[in-house]
Design an enzyme around this catalytic site. Structure first.
Site, PDB file in Angstrom:
ATOM      1  CE  LYS A  64     -30.608 -17.213 -25.218  1.00 55.58           C
ATOM      2  NZ  LYS A  64     -30.824 -15.842 -25.693  1.00 55.58           N
TER       3      LYS A  64
ATOM      4  CG  LEU B  90     -34.740   0.381 -25.398  1.00 56.87           C
ATOM      5  CD1 LEU B  90     -35.923   0.308 -24.445  1.00 56.87           C
ATOM      6  CD2 LEU B  90     -34.882  -0.650 -26.507  1.00 56.87           C
TER       7      LEU B  90
ATOM      8  CB  THR C 222     -29.376  -8.581 -30.687  1.00 64.88           C
ATOM      9  OG1 THR C 222     -30.687  -8.319 -31.190  1.00 64.88           O
ATOM     10  CG2 THR C 222     -28.827  -9.830 -31.296  1.00 64.88           C
TER      11      THR C 222
ATOM     12  CB  ILE D 246     -28.440  -6.634 -23.270  1.00 60.79           C
ATOM     13  CG1 ILE D 246     -29.746  -6.246 -22.576  1.00 60.79           C
ATOM     14  CG2 ILE D 246     -27.265  -6.574 -22.301  1.00 60.79           C
ATOM     15  CD1 ILE D 246     -30.183  -7.154 -21.441  1.00 60.79           C
TER      16      ILE D 246
ATOM     17  N   GLY E 202     -20.406  -7.448 -36.832  1.00 60.92           N
ATOM     18  CA  GLY E 202     -21.520  -8.400 -36.855  1.00 60.92           C
ATOM     19  C   GLY E 202     -21.286  -9.441 -35.782  1.00 60.92           C
TER      20      GLY E 202
HETATM   21  C1  LIG Z   1     -40.650  -6.174 -25.778  1.00 52.88           C
HETATM   22  C2  LIG Z   1     -39.189  -6.080 -25.523  1.00 52.88           C
HETATM   23  C3  LIG Z   1     -38.473  -7.223 -25.153  1.00 52.88           C
HETATM   24  C4  LIG Z   1     -37.095  -7.149 -24.960  1.00 52.88           C
HETATM   25  N1  LIG Z   1     -36.378  -8.279 -24.667  1.00 52.88           N
HETATM   26  C5  LIG Z   1     -35.021  -8.220 -24.641  1.00 52.88           C
HETATM   27  C6  LIG Z   1     -34.230  -9.371 -24.425  1.00 52.88           C
HETATM   28  O1  LIG Z   1     -34.739 -10.457 -24.189  1.00 52.88           O
HETATM   29  N2  LIG Z   1     -32.894  -9.244 -24.462  1.00 52.88           N
HETATM   30  C7  LIG Z   1     -32.271  -8.038 -24.694  1.00 52.88           C
HETATM   31  O2  LIG Z   1     -31.033  -7.976 -24.777  1.00 52.88           O
HETATM   32  N3  LIG Z   1     -33.003  -6.930 -24.817  1.00 52.88           N
HETATM   33  C8  LIG Z   1     -34.336  -6.986 -24.816  1.00 52.88           C
HETATM   34  N4  LIG Z   1     -35.070  -5.849 -24.971  1.00 52.88           N
HETATM   35  C9  LIG Z   1     -34.381  -4.562 -24.997  1.00 52.88           C
HETATM   36  C10 LIG Z   1     -34.038  -4.146 -23.572  1.00 52.88           C
HETATM   37  O3  LIG Z   1     -35.196  -4.113 -22.776  1.00 52.88           O
HETATM   38  C11 LIG Z   1     -33.400  -2.767 -23.605  1.00 52.88           C
HETATM   39  O4  LIG Z   1     -32.353  -2.754 -24.532  1.00 52.88           O
HETATM   40  C12 LIG Z   1     -32.832  -2.420 -22.272  1.00 52.88           C
HETATM   41  O5  LIG Z   1     -33.782  -2.583 -21.266  1.00 52.88           O
HETATM   42  C13 LIG Z   1     -32.316  -1.019 -22.256  1.00 52.88           C
HETATM   43  O6  LIG Z   1     -33.336  -0.089 -22.144  1.00 52.88           O
HETATM   44  P1  LIG Z   1     -32.908   1.408 -21.895  1.00 52.88           P
HETATM   45  O7  LIG Z   1     -32.106   1.472 -20.669  1.00 52.88           O
HETATM   46  O8  LIG Z   1     -32.322   1.912 -23.157  1.00 52.88           O
HETATM   47  O9  LIG Z   1     -34.307   2.152 -21.714  1.00 52.88           O
HETATM   48  P2  LIG Z   1     -35.335   2.182 -20.484  1.00 52.88           P
HETATM   49  O10 LIG Z   1     -35.362   0.912 -19.729  1.00 52.88           O
HETATM   50  O11 LIG Z   1     -36.621   2.662 -21.054  1.00 52.88           O
HETATM   51  O12 LIG Z   1     -34.741   3.290 -19.512  1.00 52.88           O
HETATM   52  C14 LIG Z   1     -34.890   4.652 -19.798  1.00 52.88           C
HETATM   53  C15 LIG Z   1     -34.457   5.461 -18.596  1.00 52.88           C
HETATM   54  O13 LIG Z   1     -34.544   6.838 -18.920  1.00 52.88           O
HETATM   55  C16 LIG Z   1     -35.233   7.522 -17.901  1.00 52.88           C
HETATM   56  N5  LIG Z   1     -35.911   8.691 -18.469  1.00 52.88           N
HETATM   57  C17 LIG Z   1     -36.648   8.759 -19.595  1.00 52.88           C
HETATM   58  N6  LIG Z   1     -37.138   9.993 -19.749  1.00 52.88           N
HETATM   59  C18 LIG Z   1     -36.672  10.722 -18.713  1.00 52.88           C
HETATM   60  C19 LIG Z   1     -36.847  12.068 -18.294  1.00 52.88           C
HETATM   61  N7  LIG Z   1     -37.628  12.923 -18.962  1.00 52.88           N
HETATM   62  N8  LIG Z   1     -36.244  12.466 -17.154  1.00 52.88           N
HETATM   63  C20 LIG Z   1     -35.468  11.613 -16.419  1.00 52.88           C
HETATM   64  N9  LIG Z   1     -35.286  10.339 -16.776  1.00 52.88           N
HETATM   65  C21 LIG Z   1     -35.886   9.893 -17.893  1.00 52.88           C
HETATM   66  C22 LIG Z   1     -36.201   6.487 -17.350  1.00 52.88           C
HETATM   67  O14 LIG Z   1     -36.634   6.825 -16.054  1.00 52.88           O
HETATM   68  C23 LIG Z   1     -35.317   5.249 -17.369  1.00 52.88           C
HETATM   69  O15 LIG Z   1     -34.500   5.249 -16.208  1.00 52.88           O
HETATM   70  C24 LIG Z   1     -36.444  -5.896 -25.112  1.00 52.88           C
HETATM   71  C25 LIG Z   1     -37.183  -4.750 -25.404  1.00 52.88           C
HETATM   72  C26 LIG Z   1     -38.534  -4.833 -25.627  1.00 52.88           C
HETATM   73  C27 LIG Z   1     -39.300  -3.586 -25.956  1.00 52.88           C
END
Ligand SMILES: Cc1cc2nc3c(=O)[nH]c(=O)nc-3n(C[C@H](O)[C@H](O)[C@H](O)COP(=O)(O)OP(=O)(O)OC[C@H]3O[C@@H](n4cnc5c(N)ncnc54)[C@H](O)[C@@H]3O)c2cc1C
Length: 497
Positions: free
Chosen positions: A72, A327, A338, A340, A428
């Protein structure tokens, strides 16, 4: 230490801590629930991810192959200022390297796009992106081929799997199970253990909450609070829908402004990631899905994945013995890819301020201060795309044009409009070229420029720009095709036999 969650945030954290703290012989555990699953999106990144991977000693070609990644060079913004407009935010500077005065000053002074041609024409990564070319930048800083950087577009699920393997090899232990309850010490309010649905209890001294939007420990147990920024970033829903690859594998992400939000298009090796981010106050879900389907260029490959969110961040991202990453710590829409990066920034800060046994409120306060600044900088950059629009075709765009904006952004826009100067920030992630690309792309042109430009008469400056423009085009043209670099040409030829 217990990491809660096995999404991108959980496994990035597990990989980085198992590598960065290996001398300390810590017990790092991770619990995740396959029944709950991950958010299932997050495919486009910014160049900093390369430093994260490099710090883990990850081999780039192995990573690209296993996460089905593409390279990219930029994000293309369509229809953001006016319908029909296009501009790119490249990962690189405009003009020639090493110049004392920002290129946009010269470009503005000679008459901007009317006389010199679009600003986009003076960026090598844009010239490459428009021609579907890719080559890694040169390492010699005096070379014009060193003026850009690059990131990846990858399958986030495969990346998490890749990092899981990495972390498990380095001693991280994973538990499958759904957490039902968090146990807190009565007096101190520190977290003590998690209880799973089947009654298992996992105790730890430090908790890293990577549980996604739920904020299982940071919010549900620690009640960190949330700074709601939705009045500046009103999009609160998304629909994601992958589609089959087309013949083109552009080395850039596309963000097309729609009636009440925008659609992303992210080409990977094996599919295209698509999605529509929109404001539910201005558009209903069925219209949002219909608009997304209109954007698809290949067959849909799955059912739509619907997501809800609230722009903002946890008021405190580290509370007592719980730090939130990913998240669970907040969310800013993926317009500039941003999230990741914010995971990476939090991991870096955690490594720098890693608890040494005694709980020092100063460490926590410093972590929270830095993350506040990181989030606020990204927030301002995103708001700029919405505020600086000439669109009045829908209520949503009228709202965005007229909304109040944070003072930090208002003063930044003012300084650029008056003098073409991009005010420098502490921390930033986005530096001057990024702000220049988006300010000018969104129609904010400086009224005055750096007086040192006067040393270059118009005809000389215009001739130099014409030369630079064709030089960049020729350099880009001579580079390999993006598909060839990814070995997709060979794969397509083999499939055709
Ligand atoms: C619409 C959208 C588009 C995106 N596009 C981009 C992008 O292009 N580029 C970028 O950098 N970021 C992007 N993001 C953000 C990116 O998806 C997240 O920052 C990244 O996936 C990290 O997610 P996470 O690991 O914090 O949460 P999640 O992927 O939700 O993982 C949460 C984890 O916690 C576990 N968990 C939750 N509750 C429990 C429980 N009670 N018991 C046991 N386990 C539990 C789940 O099983 C899972 O393993 C986007 C987000 C959204 C919403």
């Amino acid at each position: 230490m217990l990491i809660i969650g096995g999404g991108t945030a959980g496994w990035m954290t597990a990989a980085a801590l198992s590598n960065g703290l290996q001398g300390l012989e810590l017990d790092i555990q991770l619990v995740e629930s396959e029944t709950i699953g991950t958010v299932g999106v997050g495919e486009s990144t910014i160049p900093h991810i390369r430093y994260f991977n490099a710090s883990l000693g990850i081999d780039e070609s192995d990573f690209v192959r296993r996460t089905r990644a593409t390279y990219k060079l930029a994000i293309e913004f369509r229809d953001w200022n006016r319908i029909g407009d296009r501009y790119m935010h490249p990962f690189g500077a405009f003009g020639t390297p090493g110049s004392e005065i920002g290129f946009h000053h010269h470009w503005t002074r000679v008459g901007g796009a009317h006389r010199a041609g679009p600003l986009d024409a003076f960026s090598l990564p844009i010239a490459m992106a428009r021609r579907n070319r890719f080559a890694p930048p040169a390492t010699d800083p005096s070379s014009p081929l060193s003026t850009y950087s690059y990131a990846y577009q990858f399958d986030a699920g495969l990346y998490a799997r890749y990092l899981r393997e990495y972390a498990e090899t380095r001693g991280v232990t994973r538990t499958e199970g759904r957490i039902r309850e968090i146990e807190l010490q009565q007096e101190s309010g520190f977290a003590e253990a998690v209880i799973l649905d089947d009654g298992r209890r996992i105790a730890a001294d430090f908790f890293i909450d990577c549980s996604g939007f739920r904020g299982l420990v940071i919010e549900q147990a620690m009640q960190a609070g949330y700074d709601d920024w939705s009045h500046w970033l009103p999009c609160d829903r998304a629909i994601a829908l992958p589609s089959a690859s087309t013949d083109e594998f552009p080395p850039y992400t596309r963000a097309t402004a729609l009636e009440a939000g925008w659609a992303w298009r992210i080409p990977l090796q094996h599919r295209v990631g698509n999605g529509h981010v929109y404001a539910s106050a201005f558009m209903d879900d069925s219209r949002a899905e219909a608009l997304l389907r209109e954007q698809l260029e290949g067959e849909p490959l799955a059912q739509p994945n619907r997501l809800r969110f609230l722009a903002g961040k946890r008021r405190q991202q580290w509370v007592r013995n719980c730090v939130s990453i990913g998240l669970s710590s907040g969310f800013l829409e993926p317009l500039e890819s941003t999230s990741i990066h914010l995971i990476q920034a939090a991991i870096g800060n955690l490594l720098d301020l890693f608890p040494t046994g005694a709980w020092d409120p100063a460490d926590t306060a410093e972590f929270n201060r830095i993350m506040d600044v990181e989030y606020t900088r990204v927030r301002d950059f995103l708001i700029l795309h919405y505020k600086a629009t000439s669109r009045t075709d829908t209520e949503f765009w009228v709202y965005c044009r007229n909304m109040d904006i944070p003072d930090s952004l208002a003063s930044k826009i003012e300084l650029f409009r008056e003098r073409g100067i991009v005010a420098a920030y502490e921390h930033g992630v986005f530096l001057e070229p990024s702000w220049v690309a988006v300010m000018i792309g969104q129609g904010i042109l400086p009224e005055r420029t750096d007086p040192r430009c006067l040393a270059y008469p118009d005809d000389r400056a215009l001739a130099a720009m014409a030369g630079l423009r064709s030089d960049l085009a020729a350099r880009a043209e001579s580079m390999p095709r993006h598909t060839a670099v990814l070995d997709l040409d060979a794969a397509a030829a083999a499939a055709a036999v």
